[in-house]
Scaffold this motif. Structure first.
Motif, mmCIF file in Angstrom:
data_model
loop_
_atom_site.group_PDB
_atom_site.id
_atom_site.type_symbol
_atom_site.label_atom_id
_atom_site.label_comp_id
_atom_site.label_asym_id
_atom_site.label_seq_id
_atom_site.Cartn_x
_atom_site.Cartn_y
_atom_site.Cartn_z
ATOM 1 N N ILE A 93 0.910 -1.217 0.062
ATOM 2 C CA ILE A 93 -0.069 0.014 -0.164
ATOM 3 C C ILE A 93 0.823 1.248 0.094
ATOM 4 C CG2 ILE A 93 -0.180 0.333 2.581
ATOM 5 C CD1 ILE A 93 -3.184 0.768 1.778
ATOM 6 N N ASN A 94 0.369 2.314 -0.563
ATOM 7 C CA ASN A 94 1.125 3.677 -0.778
ATOM 8 C C ASN A 94 0.291 4.707 -0.569
ATOM 9 O OD1 ASN A 94 0.228 3.986 -3.428
ATOM 10 N ND2 ASN A 94 1.732 2.863 -4.296
ATOM 11 N N LEU A 95 1.045 5.798 -0.486
ATOM 12 C CA LEU A 95 0.333 7.232 -0.115
ATOM 13 C C LEU A 95 -1.081 7.375 -1.624
ATOM 14 C CD1 LEU A 95 3.059 9.373 1.092
ATOM 15 C CD2 LEU A 95 1.188 8.342 2.417
ATOM 16 N N GLU A 96 -0.605 7.019 -2.710
ATOM 17 C CA GLU A 96 -1.442 7.256 -3.699
ATOM 18 C C GLU A 96 -2.760 6.339 -3.410
ATOM 19 O OE1 GLU A 96 -0.668 5.384 -7.866
ATOM 20 O OE2 GLU A 96 -0.337 7.685 -8.324
ATOM 21 N N ASP A 97 -2.604 5.050 -3.125
ATOM 22 C CA ASP A 97 -3.691 4.109 -2.615
ATOM 23 C C ASP A 97 -4.699 4.854 -1.644
ATOM 24 O OD1 ASP A 97 -2.877 2.166 -4.188
ATOM 25 O OD2 ASP A 97 -1.321 1.417 -2.588
ATOM 26 N N VAL A 98 -3.990 5.434 -0.711
ATOM 27 C CA VAL A 98 -4.812 6.207 0.388
ATOM 28 C C VAL A 98 -5.505 7.368 -0.024
ATOM 29 C CG1 VAL A 98 -4.533 7.423 2.856
ATOM 30 C CG2 VAL A 98 -2.955 5.512 2.193
ATOM 31 N N GLN A 99 -4.918 8.220 -1.048
ATOM 32 C CA GLN A 99 -5.408 9.247 -1.349
ATOM 33 C C GLN A 99 -6.597 9.030 -2.388
ATOM 34 O OE1 GLN A 99 -4.912 12.752 -0.638
ATOM 35 N NE2 GLN A 99 -6.847 12.797 -1.821
ATOM 36 N N GLU A 100 -6.311 8.104 -3.150
ATOM 37 C CA GLU A 100 -7.433 7.728 -4.388
ATOM 38 C C GLU A 100 -8.417 6.742 -3.830
ATOM 39 O OE1 GLU A 100 -4.311 8.122 -7.984
ATOM 40 O OE2 GLU A 100 -4.919 6.295 -7.647
ATOM 41 N N ILE A 101 -8.201 5.857 -3.034
ATOM 42 C CA ILE A 101 -9.345 4.871 -2.410
ATOM 43 C C ILE A 101 -9.746 5.231 -1.076
ATOM 44 C CG2 ILE A 101 -9.687 2.380 -1.849
ATOM 45 C CD1 ILE A 101 -9.247 2.996 -5.015
ATOM 46 N N TYR A 102 -8.742 5.250 -0.132
ATOM 47 C CA TYR A 102 -9.272 5.546 1.295
ATOM 48 C C TYR A 102 -9.907 6.762 1.884
ATOM 49 C CZ TYR A 102 -7.597 0.627 1.764
ATOM 50 O OH TYR A 102 -7.600 -0.729 1.730
ATOM 51 N N VAL A 103 -9.208 7.975 1.208
ATOM 52 C CA VAL A 103 -9.840 9.197 1.472
ATOM 53 C C VAL A 103 -11.290 9.195 1.058
ATOM 54 C CG1 VAL A 103 -9.524 11.710 1.058
ATOM 55 C CG2 VAL A 103 -7.739 10.309 1.512
ATOM 56 N N PRO A 104 -11.735 9.028 0.009
ATOM 57 C CA PRO A 104 -13.051 8.876 -0.271
ATOM 58 C C PRO A 104 -13.843 8.153 0.509
ATOM 59 C CG PRO A 104 -11.897 9.021 -2.420
ATOM 60 C CD PRO A 104 -10.843 8.716 -1.369
ATOM 61 N N LEU A 105 -13.178 6.927 0.784
ATOM 62 C CA LEU A 105 -13.973 6.032 1.678
ATOM 63 C C LEU A 105 -14.160 6.626 3.146
ATOM 64 C CD1 LEU A 105 -15.293 3.225 2.308
ATOM 65 C CD2 LEU A 105 -12.903 2.160 2.673
ATOM 66 N N ARG A 106 -13.027 7.051 3.583
ATOM 67 C CA ARG A 106 -13.184 7.709 4.865
ATOM 68 C C ARG A 106 -14.563 8.677 4.905
ATOM 69 N NH1 ARG A 106 -8.535 11.799 6.763
ATOM 70 N NH2 ARG A 106 -9.090 12.704 4.827
ATOM 71 N N HIS A 107 -14.580 9.555 3.695
ATOM 72 C CA HIS A 107 -15.691 10.648 3.892
ATOM 73 C C HIS A 107 -17.100 9.810 3.711
ATOM 74 C CE1 HIS A 107 -17.431 14.242 2.972
ATOM 75 N NE2 HIS A 107 -18.112 13.982 2.028
ATOM 76 N N LEU A 108 -17.090 8.651 2.949
ATOM 77 C CA LEU A 108 -18.363 8.007 2.746
ATOM 78 C C LEU A 108 -18.796 7.378 4.319
ATOM 79 C CD1 LEU A 108 -20.774 6.616 1.099
ATOM 80 C CD2 LEU A 108 -18.901 4.546 0.922
ATOM 81 N N LEU A 109 -17.731 7.004 5.125
ATOM 82 C CA LEU A 109 -17.991 6.535 6.546
ATOM 83 C C LEU A 109 -18.455 7.668 7.225
ATOM 84 C CD1 LEU A 109 -14.869 3.913 6.622
ATOM 85 C CD2 LEU A 109 -17.373 3.353 6.796
ATOM 86 N N HIS A 110 -17.841 8.805 6.917
ATOM 87 C CA HIS A 110 -18.305 9.789 7.676
ATOM 88 C C HIS A 110 -19.884 10.076 7.630
ATOM 89 C CE1 HIS A 110 -17.756 14.401 9.083
ATOM 90 N NE2 HIS A 110 -18.342 13.640 10.092
ATOM 91 N N ILE A 111 -20.211 10.088 6.328
ATOM 92 C CA ILE A 111 -21.678 10.141 6.147
ATOM 93 C C ILE A 111 -22.581 9.055 6.624
ATOM 94 C CG2 ILE A 111 -23.455 9.823 4.223
ATOM 95 C CD1 ILE A 111 -21.254 11.012 2.334
#
Length: 308
Positions: free
Chosen positions: A42-60
């Protein structure tokens, strides 16, 4: 790629554009190296492109859940109290569930600093090897009947009931067994992540799905041939690191003939892990709220979000 129909699917590039204003500023490359499971990547690109949007969805989902808890208490004229938000993460052995779980714990802890975020795996609810031997189930380890599902369901009910200081048995992959007198403590978290191959399953002798307790669920998916490659590659790494530790379960294979050890691992994959995946794990995929589909090198290429 044969995926369920009841999802909206997005390419990695499409998913990365969702709420792109949320920038990665809480995770470092060194932290990712510590989070990644054995032989995962896993790298920072994965985090930005996959997990940052997922974090926002989980916030919803979290906001909606908290509002529902408050409104139900108001409806019943009760004093509102917060109950934990549970996230389930499922998928095959060696597909990278642990990496996803640990990364989400880190991201959510950094994003919601006023929330306690804890993580457990369902490995701790496997019967000890001695009990599996007694029941003739040692060769079925990982299959539904090898888990103390009544204990797992009781644990989840206690979490949702906000019971303090819940002791969870701890499993060690080094000794390939439950650690005697070893426990993790789950103590009234605001968010609990539960990771395991069985979190979306319903054993035949239970009336509840484990997933009944989850407020959001994720299935980490990949082609079985790829997962087999990752499983065998991980086994090779385990051999390379176990030969100096006689207490390590893999020591017996590390000091023996390597070709024989790899043949054994391939047999375990085909007769245990692949069979478990085909018969019990993969059929639960369409219960997940989100599917993270992986391709070569553990790269997530497609995200599926459940329609209904």
């Amino acid at each position: 790629m044969n995926l369920p129909n009841n999802y909206n699917y997005f390419t990695r590039q499409e998913w990365a554009t969702f709420h792109g204003r949320n920038q990665l500023n809480t995770v470092t490359a060194d932290e990712l190296a510590q989070i990644a499971a054995l032989n995962d990547r896993i790298n920072l690109e994965d985090v930005q492109e996959i997990y940052v949007p997922l974090r926002h969805l989980l916030h919803i989902y979290l906001r909606r859940y908290q509002q529902l808890v408050h409104d139900k208490a108001d409806f019943m004229d009760n004093e509102p109290h917060q109950t934990p938000f549970l996230i389930g993460i499922s998928g095959s052995v060696a597909v990278g569930k642990s990496t996803t779980a640990r990364l989400l714990q880190l991201l959510l802890s950094r994003s919601f600093t006023d929330h306690k975020v804890q993580l457990i795996t369902t490995d701790g609810f496997l019967y000890p090897n001695a009990e599996l031997k007694r029941q003739g189930l040692l060769k079925r380890k990982g299959f539904p009947e090898s888990y103390d599902m009544e204990h797992l369901l009781t644990f989840l009910d206690q979490v949702k009931s906000c019971k303090p200081q819940i002791h969870v048995p701890r499993y060690s992959h080094q000794i390939y067994d439950i650690i005697p007198n070893g426990y993790d403590v789950v103590d009234q978290p605001d968010i609990l992540i539960v990771e395991g191959i069985n979190v979306l399953q319903l054993p035949s002798n239970q009336q509840l799905y484990v997933s009944d307790y989850f407020d959001f669920s994720i299935y980490v998916d990949a082609d079985p041939d790829l997962i087999e490659t990752w499983y065998l590659d991980r086994f090779k790494v385990l051999l390379d690191t176990a030969f100096t530790d006689p207490d390590n379960y893999y020591y017996q294979y590390a000091i023996g003939d390597r070709d024989d050890a790899l043949k054994m691992a391939d047999k375990v994959w085909r007769e245990v892990n692949l069979k478990n995946l085909d018969e019990y794990i993969l059929p639960t995929r369409n219960r997940a709220d989100l599917i993270l589909h992986k391709t070569d090198r553990h790269l997530i290429d497609t995200v599926g979000l459940r329609k209904y």
